[in-house]
Write an enzyme that holds these catalytic residues in place. Structure first.
Site, PDB file in Angstrom:
ATOM      1  N   GLU A   5       0.825  -1.194   0.000  1.00  0.00           N
ATOM      2  CA  GLU A   5       0.000   0.000   0.000  1.00  0.00           C
ATOM      3  C   GLU A   5       0.861   1.246   0.000  1.00  0.00           C
ATOM      4  OE1 GLU A   5      -2.069   3.163   2.202  1.00  0.00           O
ATOM      5  OE2 GLU A   5      -1.527   1.478   3.458  1.00  0.00           O
ATOM      6  N   TYR A  88       6.297  11.537   3.660  1.00  0.00           N
ATOM      7  CA  TYR A  88       4.879  11.223   3.541  1.00  0.00           C
ATOM      8  C   TYR A  88       4.592   9.750   3.822  1.00  0.00           C
ATOM      9  CZ  TYR A  88       0.644   9.507   1.560  1.00  0.00           C
ATOM     10  OH  TYR A  88      -0.524   8.829   1.413  1.00  0.00           O
ATOM     11  N   ASP A 106       0.317  14.683   1.571  1.00  0.00           N
ATOM     12  CA  ASP A 106       0.456  14.332   0.163  1.00  0.00           C
ATOM     13  C   ASP A 106      -0.247  15.442  -0.598  1.00  0.00           C
ATOM     14  OD1 ASP A 106      -2.238  13.929   0.527  1.00  0.00           O
ATOM     15  OD2 ASP A 106      -2.313  12.059  -0.598  1.00  0.00           O
ATOM     16  N   CYS A 160     -12.665  18.223  -1.734  1.00  0.00           N
ATOM     17  CA  CYS A 160     -11.766  19.333  -2.036  1.00  0.00           C
ATOM     18  C   CYS A 160     -10.817  18.929  -3.158  1.00  0.00           C
ATOM     19  CB  CYS A 160     -10.979  19.715  -0.783  1.00  0.00           C
ATOM     20  SG  CYS A 160     -10.250  21.370  -0.865  1.00  0.00           S
ATOM     21  N   CYS A 167     -17.508  22.537  -3.282  1.00  0.00           N
ATOM     22  CA  CYS A 167     -17.603  23.467  -2.155  1.00  0.00           C
ATOM     23  C   CYS A 167     -18.974  23.505  -1.495  1.00  0.00           C
ATOM     24  CB  CYS A 167     -17.208  24.874  -2.608  1.00  0.00           C
ATOM     25  SG  CYS A 167     -15.503  24.972  -3.161  1.00  0.00           S
ATOM     26  N   CYS A 170     -19.154  21.247   1.234  1.00  0.00           N
ATOM     27  CA  CYS A 170     -18.098  21.378   2.230  1.00  0.00           C
ATOM     28  C   CYS A 170     -18.535  22.142   3.474  1.00  0.00           C
ATOM     29  CB  CYS A 170     -16.878  22.071   1.618  1.00  0.00           C
ATOM     30  SG  CYS A 170     -15.512  22.241   2.787  1.00  0.00           S
ATOM     31  N   CYS A 176     -13.438  28.851   4.873  1.00  0.00           N
ATOM     32  CA  CYS A 176     -12.328  28.470   3.990  1.00  0.00           C
ATOM     33  C   CYS A 176     -11.711  29.702   3.337  1.00  0.00           C
ATOM     34  CB  CYS A 176     -12.835  27.522   2.908  1.00  0.00           C
ATOM     35  SG  CYS A 176     -11.567  27.092   1.692  1.00  0.00           S
TER      36      CYS A 176
END
Length: 222
Positions: A5, A88, A106, A160, A167, A170, A176
């Site tokens: 993974e 990461y 990431d 996002c 949006c 969201c 934001c």
DNA sequence: ATCCGGTAGA
DNA sequence: TCTACCGGAT
């Protein structure tokens, strides 16, 4: 074996999923992977790109078996010392395989955090990167690294999104920093992100776009 | 025809 | 700080 993974995290899930299955079927344990000929691993890997990755993955498996008793190290430094594991991936392993409170960053998470909390400038500059890593770490609720990071990545991938973020769905829309009507960028660009030299502007309004890719390939197990 | 992306190495 | 790597999606 989350190692697979790990390496599959710079390729879209849609493309990785089938191969991930095949990979785990063929190499059920890290020992199995370690003793496989690297040439064979490369063959099984195809046609996922960046073909140095299977070689490094194989190397990680070997090192893990030889030096750590077949158990992936649960330490960031040790992890990152291995070729093929950067900051990461180390964070992803720590949080997803070991359920530790380690930050991740990431492109999905980077984009998400940058939009919501910064809203301007280049998220990929050195300054931006440093700040966003710090943010990722600061936001992490104690004891909830796994869930929080998982949510971060899913949200970035599903809502996002880079091109046409949803949006209207969201919950952070109201504060934001990249949302046109949040009154923060005052540019009144009517549906467009203010400035994003990195190229992630584009319509901010949902356009019945497809919700496809996520990165749900994890099943857990170390 | 262009864009996209973690890591390593230069 | 910049680029190569490798395929797929757009």
């Amino acid at each position: 074996m989350l190692v697979s993974e790990i390496m599959l995290q710079q390729t879209q899930v849609d493309r990785v999923a089938p191969k991930y299955q095949e990979f785990l079927r063929r190499y059920p344990t890290i020992e199995a992977l370690a003793r496989a000929p690297v040439q064979e691993v490369k063959r099984v890997w195809y046609p996922l790109g960046y073909n140095i990755r299977p070689v490094r993955l194989h190397g990680i498996a070997r090192e893990t078996v030889e030096r750590y008793g077949g158990r992936l190290p649960d330490d960031a430094r040790t992890l990152q010392a291995m070729k093929g594991i950067g900051r990461y991936t180390a964070g992803a392993v720590l949080s997803f395989a070991f359920h530790r409170d380690a930050p991740i960053l990431d492109t999905n998470v980077r984009r998400l955090l940058h939009r919501v909390f910064v809203g301007q400038g280049d998220p990929r500059s050195h300054r931006g990167t440093t700040a966003l890593w710090a943010l990722s770490e600061a936001l992490l609720p104690r004891g909830k690294g796994y869930d929080f990071n998982q949510a971060l990545m899913d949200f970035g991938a599903l809502v996002c999104t880079a091109r046409k973020p949803l949006c209207l769905l969201c919950p952070m829309r109201t504060f934001c920093h990249a949302y046109p009507w949040s009154g923060r960028d005052g540019s009144g660009t009517g549906g467009r992100v203010k400035a994003a030299p990195s190229g992630d502007r584009d319509a901010l309004v949902p356009t019945s776009g497809a919700i496809r890719r996520t990165r749900r390939a994890r099943g857990g197990r170390a």
